[in-house]
Design an enzyme around this catalytic site. Structure first.
Site: not given
Ligand code: 13P
Length: 245
Positions: A6, A8, A94, A96, A163, A169, A206
């Site tokens: 992903n 982003k 997600h 976010e 997640e 992150g 992470s």
């Molecule tokens: P990270 O691997 O950067 O923590 O992000 C995870 C994520 O949100 C994948 O969709």
């Protein structure tokens, strides 16, 4: 095992080059059973789609509108547009995007129209740190699943990505026993309430080359949804190697 990148809101045309390494790598391990899926930003979907043709890498988008095909929705992209451009998958729910206003009912509509468009779904769920501290993880996970998958058919098109919001992150990952317990809980709901025989549940948050081996050792995990570490080809390849080779 699924390995889903992903990206982003990262990546431009230059970053397409990094795919070469991953394409080479994946063609060397043809016999190994694993799936590689890239979810770049919308702006790169077309170039990715051309680049990965005839490779074993598949394409996914990071979100979509709930309207199946067209409509007066400035700035939005529909599931059938994604399918048309060569996407096989779409990430929905997600955290976010939940943070930016996606509700369980909108997520449910997005899942519904995406499945109707022929896409497979990477459906994200997860608790926040406060919810975890208040011991509400099970309650949150089951609410997100029940509402997100309400009246959805073709449930075999759904991958769940667990997640935990607090692990995205941050460098923090759940302890193994905790992760195993939560994945077992998720699978139980999918089996008991939705009659999915062999549900697939991925972990995201992470994941990096250092922790991949330990995480993959958890016996009910079906793959990873990887953010930051997926942007560098070497890291992404390392995660796959540590897990399956
Ligand atoms: P990270 O691997 O950067 O923590 O992000 C995870 C994520 O949100 C994948 O969709």
């Amino acid at each position: 095992m699924y390995f889903i990148a992903n990206w982003k809101m990262f990546g431009d045309l230059k970053s397409l080059k990094s795919l070469n390494k991953v394409i080479n790598f994946s063609s060397k391990y043809k016999r190994k059973k694993f799936k590689l899926i890239y979810c770049p930003p919308y702006t790169l979907l077309d170039s990715f789609s051309k680049k990965i043709r005839k490779t074993r890498i598949e394409l996914g988008a990071q979100n979509c509108h709930f309207e199946i095909s067209n409509g007066p929705f400035t700035g939005s992209i529909s599931p059938s547009m994604l399918k048309n451009i060569g996407s096989n998958y779409v990430i929905i729910g997600h955290s976010e995007n939940r943070n930016m206003g996606d509700t369980d009912s909108q997520i449910n509509k997005k899942i519904n129209s995406s499945i109707k468009s022929g896409l497979k779904i990477i459906f994200c769920i997860g608790e926040t740190l406060i919810q975890k501290k208040k011991k509400k993880t099970n309650q949150i996970l089951s609410k997100q699943i029940l509402k997100g998958l309400f009246k959805i058919n073709n449930l075999n098109k759904i991958l769940i990505a667990y997640e935990p919001v607090w692990s995205i992150g941050t460098g923090a990952v759940p302890r193994s026993f905790e992760l195993e317990k939560n994945i077992t809980f998720i699978k139980k709901i999918l089996k008991n309430k939705f009659r999915i025989k062999n549900p697939k549940v991925l972990y995201g948050g992470s994941v990096n080359p250092k922790n991949a081996k330990n995480l993959a050792a958890i016996n009910n995990i079906d793959g990873f949804l990887i953010g930051g570490a997926s942007q560098k080809a070497n890291n992404f390849i390392d995660i796959v190697k540590k897990t399956i080779i």
